[in-house]
Design a protein around this motif. Structure first.
Motif, PDB file in Angstrom:
ATOM      1  N   SER A 247     -21.956  -6.875 -45.412  1.00  0.00           N
ATOM      2  CA  SER A 247     -22.924  -6.512 -44.357  1.00  0.00           C
ATOM      3  C   SER A 247     -22.290  -5.596 -43.322  1.00  0.00           C
ATOM      4  CB  SER A 247     -23.438  -7.770 -43.649  1.00  0.00           C
ATOM      5  OG  SER A 247     -24.112  -8.605 -44.541  1.00  0.00           O
TER       6      SER A 247
ATOM      7  N   LEU B  17     -21.929  -1.984 -44.818  1.00  0.00           N
ATOM      8  CA  LEU B  17     -23.267  -1.403 -44.960  1.00  0.00           C
ATOM      9  C   LEU B  17     -23.823  -1.033 -43.585  1.00  0.00           C
ATOM     10  CD1 LEU B  17     -24.571  -3.917 -47.653  1.00  0.00           C
ATOM     11  CD2 LEU B  17     -24.257  -1.464 -48.022  1.00  0.00           C
TER      12      LEU B  17
ATOM     13  N   PRO C 152     -22.273  -7.517 -34.869  1.00  0.00           N
ATOM     14  CA  PRO C 152     -23.385  -8.479 -34.934  1.00  0.00           C
ATOM     15  C   PRO C 152     -23.946  -8.691 -36.337  1.00  0.00           C
ATOM     16  CG  PRO C 152     -24.095  -6.436 -33.888  1.00  0.00           C
ATOM     17  CD  PRO C 152     -22.611  -6.340 -34.056  1.00  0.00           C
ATOM     18  N   PHE C 153     -23.562  -7.850 -37.282  1.00  0.00           N
ATOM     19  CA  PHE C 153     -24.072  -8.039 -38.639  1.00  0.00           C
ATOM     20  C   PHE C 153     -23.188  -8.949 -39.492  1.00  0.00           C
ATOM     21  CE2 PHE C 153     -26.472  -4.380 -37.249  1.00  0.00           C
ATOM     22  CZ  PHE C 153     -27.733  -4.689 -37.725  1.00  0.00           C
ATOM     23  N   CYS C 154     -22.069  -9.367 -38.953  1.00  0.00           N
ATOM     24  CA  CYS C 154     -21.241 -10.303 -39.729  1.00  0.00           C
ATOM     25  C   CYS C 154     -21.759 -11.720 -39.515  1.00  0.00           C
ATOM     26  CB  CYS C 154     -19.778 -10.220 -39.317  1.00  0.00           C
ATOM     27  SG  CYS C 154     -18.802 -11.483 -40.166  1.00  0.00           S
ATOM     28  N   PRO C 155     -22.216 -12.364 -40.581  1.00  0.00           N
ATOM     29  CA  PRO C 155     -22.821 -13.695 -40.428  1.00  0.00           C
ATOM     30  C   PRO C 155     -21.798 -14.789 -40.132  1.00  0.00           C
ATOM     31  CG  PRO C 155     -22.713 -13.114 -42.741  1.00  0.00           C
ATOM     32  CD  PRO C 155     -22.242 -11.906 -41.986  1.00  0.00           C
TER      33      PRO C 155
ATOM     34  N   GLY D 131     -25.661 -16.809 -34.483  1.00  0.00           N
ATOM     35  CA  GLY D 131     -26.899 -16.130 -34.854  1.00  0.00           C
ATOM     36  C   GLY D 131     -26.559 -14.773 -35.404  1.00  0.00           C
ATOM     37  N   GLY D 132     -27.523 -14.152 -36.022  1.00  0.00           N
ATOM     38  CA  GLY D 132     -27.265 -12.865 -36.654  1.00  0.00           C
ATOM     39  C   GLY D 132     -27.046 -11.760 -35.632  1.00  0.00           C
ATOM     40  N   GLN D 133     -27.676 -11.882 -34.500  1.00  0.00           N
ATOM     41  CA  GLN D 133     -27.628 -10.774 -33.542  1.00  0.00           C
ATOM     42  C   GLN D 133     -27.066 -11.232 -32.217  1.00  0.00           C
ATOM     43  OE1 GLN D 133     -29.210  -7.582 -34.441  1.00  0.00           O
ATOM     44  NE2 GLN D 133     -28.842  -8.602 -36.358  1.00  0.00           N
TER      45      GLN D 133
ATOM     46  N   TYR E 256     -32.937  -8.678 -41.147  1.00  0.00           N
ATOM     47  CA  TYR E 256     -31.618  -9.307 -41.076  1.00  0.00           C
ATOM     48  C   TYR E 256     -31.629 -10.494 -40.115  1.00  0.00           C
ATOM     49  CZ  TYR E 256     -26.595  -9.898 -40.915  1.00  0.00           C
ATOM     50  OH  TYR E 256     -25.328 -10.439 -41.014  1.00  0.00           O
TER      51      TYR E 256
ATOM     52  N   THR F  85     -30.894 -14.465 -41.011  1.00  0.00           N
ATOM     53  CA  THR F  85     -29.664 -15.093 -40.514  1.00  0.00           C
ATOM     54  C   THR F  85     -29.872 -15.855 -39.210  1.00  0.00           C
ATOM     55  OG1 THR F  85     -29.022 -13.090 -39.344  1.00  0.00           O
ATOM     56  CG2 THR F  85     -28.099 -13.396 -41.537  1.00  0.00           C
ATOM     57  N   GLY F  86     -30.796 -15.370 -38.379  1.00  0.00           N
ATOM     58  CA  GLY F  86     -30.941 -15.940 -37.049  1.00  0.00           C
ATOM     59  C   GLY F  86     -31.861 -17.150 -36.995  1.00  0.00           C
TER      60      GLY F  86
ATOM     61  N   PRO G  18     -26.184 -11.789 -46.583  1.00  0.00           N
ATOM     62  CA  PRO G  18     -25.432 -12.470 -45.530  1.00  0.00           C
ATOM     63  C   PRO G  18     -25.560 -13.990 -45.556  1.00  0.00           C
ATOM     64  CG  PRO G  18     -27.449 -11.545 -44.626  1.00  0.00           C
ATOM     65  CD  PRO G  18     -27.428 -11.183 -46.079  1.00  0.00           C
TER      66      PRO G  18
END
Ligand code: SF4
Ligand code: SF4
Ligand code: SF4
Lengths: 155, 587
Positions: free
Chosen positions: A17, A20, A121-124, A153-155, B226, B230-231, B292
């Motif tokens: 991620s 990318l 922020p895209f690294c889970p 969180g994702g973001q 995304y 993930t969130g 992810p």
């Protein structure tokens, strides 16, 4: 100045991620190569993953090796890139001690991390962080940290 | 490079002549990609009249228009004539293959013919090579993987490695193709198709890169999807305990097959529950490239190999289905025992579900005296890991007539030796859901004979009535939604995130407005086309039978209702024939 650090790669799941995201957002490309960070398996899939990315040298051998000024020293480590000056000689990639620079075989342009942090922020699993350049600049990269990754969180 | 979305870019390699060519194939808005692309390619290049094991039959790997562009668009459809059924079939896998194919610049890889000598194919954006690998004959999947690292070594970490084990070389009906160590094109024998082509391995180098569409729509939509995956909690189950969390749940419901489905629940579940695996054996999770979520759970298998405290360790991936098939189904109640069996299965290149369920039948047949140790060679007993590991070896080597037949499926062995009533076969060896009538019918008759064609097992769990029309409408409609996902090709775990509307948005954001507008209709056509192909290649929907064992199952709802199951069967047969004929005429 902040720099990107792949400080918790033990947690990496190999999702790509980060690469990318860098390719998409910084370089406007769909790729897992033309990016400032690239993930590879550390000797077969069963031993986890490692990140190829710029470790923010100061002084930066790649900038010294660049004959045109396309790569120049960035304050706090790493390089600033002016693509319009690049003559695609590949000297930077050869000079980099950690293979952080990817030369795209199609156009021969170098791709390197500019420490913007857009991949973070895209690294889970919170493997990556944008840290102060002078903080923890030694071998020890700050251990496991306290975050649990996914809970960021994702973001 | 720029991607031309209007058609699909296909690399056709003929093993016989060694020649390859790039084909610009079909219309995107008609075949979409993945499942639809594979079916369209077979219609054009397949030999409907020749048998499944004719090496001229194509083996197809296809990705979709969204592959690599969005999270969890990380799967590949393998389309082939199944050596198990003879019919057109599909199997899906992830690993790094989907992204590697995207970055090698192909929507599909189509392989025909048989090589003169055992070979390995290397494909990248700038190369197509065939290597003679006669020295890899009979090698297990792990060893073959190590030898294959030399191919495309300059693209370390960005390539995908497919290979078969001795099971594929020996043509077993449920030989799988291993993808990047931990993923598989499992069911229906794609590994034997590869073996029939004398193709030991394929390396796909994802070494190209592509320009992205201008504008903000695409990165904005990416970010939204995304954060959805993930969130929010949408995917939590998959990366937490993983699908293995279902073991306790289904055991509790009396819907977990134990000992060849002689029971549906057992108090010894704690030894093989998802919780037990996570607490004691889970090493780490890993992900398919582009996902992810990271649902792949890797367990630690520690084995003593000599008396003086000498140990070796291995990393074995586990999931719900493998634990059911080589755990509860074989009466194994110890998590390390399950990993030991899975490791062996992985090594020889067999599908773990089919082989576990086939061996479960053999164990019961021996117990009942239907067969003797003359057939099984080893004293197969439920709960005895070592006897099953030994049997796996006999199966792969085909040491006697019994094992050679069993290697084509439990039903084939039972037809010869007896014990048909208790074969747990629904089109192929059962998946791990003894949930009731709707699931049994959906697997027995479904397109891939899989728990992945439609959510019949979930329907069994939620339905309050026995309305035949409603149940079949659900199966048909759910299949349609899944067809769309399988054309793109997303992971099935993301099916809640990728609604048809969301897929249309995603296609539009990349400039594929025509495909976006045509999506639902094209999906119906693909659904029809897949059924039509399955029937044209030998499927007789009216000949499907459900073995007696399934009629004896008792779940949380009580005994299976045989009359309801029969009615579902009749109605689903009609629905399938209708689907295959719908909008027809041109074929
Ligand atoms: S690209 Fe390589 S040489 Fe240049 S600053 Fe980064 S790590 Fe150092
Ligand atoms: S910090 Fe910026 S330039 Fe560096 S890898 Fe991440 S996104 Fe790319
Ligand atoms: S995003 Fe994080 S977990 Fe995924 S590959 Fe990059 S570093 Fe690893």
């Amino acid at each position: 100045m902040k720099i990107l650090r792949a400080s918790r790669m033990e947690r990496c799941i190999g999702c790509h991620s980060c690469s990318l995201a860098c390719a998409r957002l910084v370089h406007k490309r769909l790729s897992w190569n033309t990016a400032g960070i690239r993930i590879s398996s550390a000797g077969g899939l069963s031993t986890g993953f490692e990140a190829r990315t710029c470790v923010a040298c100061n002084p930066a051998p790649c900038a010294t090796a660049c004959p045109t000024g396309a790569f120049s020293q960035r304050k706090g480590g790493g390089v600033k890139v002016d693509r319009s000056l690049c003559i695609r000689c590949g000297n930077c990639a050869e000079a980099c001690p950690v293979e952080a620079i990817y030369i795209d075989p199609e156009e021969s342009f170098p791709y390197v991390c500019i420490h913007c942090g857009r991949c973070v922020p895209f690294c889970p699993h919170a493997c990556l962080e944008l840290a102060d350049a002078d903080e923890g600049r030694q071998e020890y990269g700050g251990g496991q940290g306290t975050g649990t990754g996914r809970d960021h969180g994702g973001q | 490079m720029r991607i031309d979305f209007t058609s699909s870019r296909v690399l056709h390699v003929d093993m016989e002549s060694g020649a390859s060519r790039v084909i610009s194939f079909g219309t995107r808005s008609a075949h979409l990609g993945g499942s639809g692309l594979a079916a369209a390619l077979y219609t054009e290049y397949g030999l409907a009249d020749a048998p499944a094991d004719d090496p001229r039959q194509p083996l197809i790997f296809a990705i979709g228009p969204l592959t690599g562009f969005f999270p969890l668009m990380s799967k590949v459809v393998c389309g082939f004539r199944s050596p198990y059924t003879g019919e057109w079939s599909e199997s899906h896998a992830g690993g790094r293959l989907a992204l590697a194919m995207r970055f090698s610049g192909y929507d599909a890889l189509m392989i025909t013919g048989r090589a003169r000598s055992l070979s390995c194919l290397v494909v990248g954006s700038r190369r197509v090579e065939m290597h003679d690998v006669h020295y890899m004959r009979g090698q297990d999947v792990f060893t073959a993987g190590k030898y294959m690292r030399r191919f495309g070594a300059d693209r370390h970490g960005h390539r995908s490695s497919l290979r078969i084990g001795p099971a594929g070389e020996n043509g077993l009906g449920y030989a799988c193709i291993n993808v990047d160590s931990f993923r598989h094109f499992g069911r229906m024998g794609s590994g034997a198709v590869m073996g029939g082509k004398k193709l030991k391995g394929i390396v796909v180098l994802g070494d190209g890169s592509f320009t992205l569409p201008e504008g903000k729509a695409y990165p904005a939509l990416f970010k939204k999807i995304y954060s959805d995956v993930t969130g929010t909690d949408m995917m939590r189950k998959y990366h937490d305990l993983g699908t293995a969390e279902n073991l306790l749940v289904l055991n509790e419901l009396h819907a977990l097959p134990w000992r060849n489905l002689q029971q549906t629940s057992d108090p010894q579940i704690d030894g093989i529950s998802g919780e037990r695996f996570a607490e004691q054996l889970l090493l780490r999770q890993t992900a398919c490239a582009g996902c992810p979520v990271g649902c792949i759970h890797i367990g630690l298998l520690r084995q003593q190999f000599a008396s003086d405290h000498e140990y070796l360790y291995k990393q074995v991936s586990y999931d719900y289905e493998p634990i059911f098939a080589q755990g509860s189904m074989l009466g194994i109640t110890n998590a390390s025992g399950v990993l030991a069996l899975l490791d062996e299965t992985e090594k020889v290149g067999l599908d773990c579900m089919s082989s576990g369920v086939a061996l479960a039948w053999a164990a019961e047949a021996l117990e009942k005296g239907v067969i003797s140790e003359k057939e099984t060679v080893v004293p197969l007993r439920f709960g005895d890991v070592h006897s099953f590991i030994a049997a796996m070896g006999h199966l792969v080597r085909g040491t006697n007539d019994f094992y050679r037949l069993l290697g084509q499926g439990a039903a084939k062995a039972a037809a010869e030796y007896g014990g048909e009533d208790f074969t747990c076969v629904l089109g192929q060896e059962m998946a791990g859901y003894a949930t009731g009538e709707v699931f049994f019918v959906s697997q027995a008759m479904g397109f891939r004979h899989s728990h992945l064609d439609s959510g019949g097992y979930a329907y069994d769990q939620s339905a309050k009535d026995k309305d035949v029309d409603k149940a079949i409408d659900f199966l048909v409609d759910d299949e349609h939604k899944r067809v769309l996902i399988n054309c793109m090709v997303s992971c099935m775990f993301a099916r809640k995130a990728y609604t048809p509307e969301r897929l249309q948005e995603a296609l539009s954001s990349l400039g594929m407005t025509e495909a976006a507008d045509a999506l639902t209709d094209a999906g119906r056509m693909v659904q029809r086309e897949r059924w039509r192909l399955k029937i044209a290649t030998g499927y007789d929907v009216n000949a499907v039978r459900i073995p007696k064992r399934f009629k004896e199952v008792v779940t949380w709802k009580g005994p299976v209702d045989v009359a309801y199951m029969d009615a579902l069967k009749q109605r689903y047969a009609r629905a399938i024939l209708d689907m295959a004929a719908a909008g027809g005429g041109e074929n």
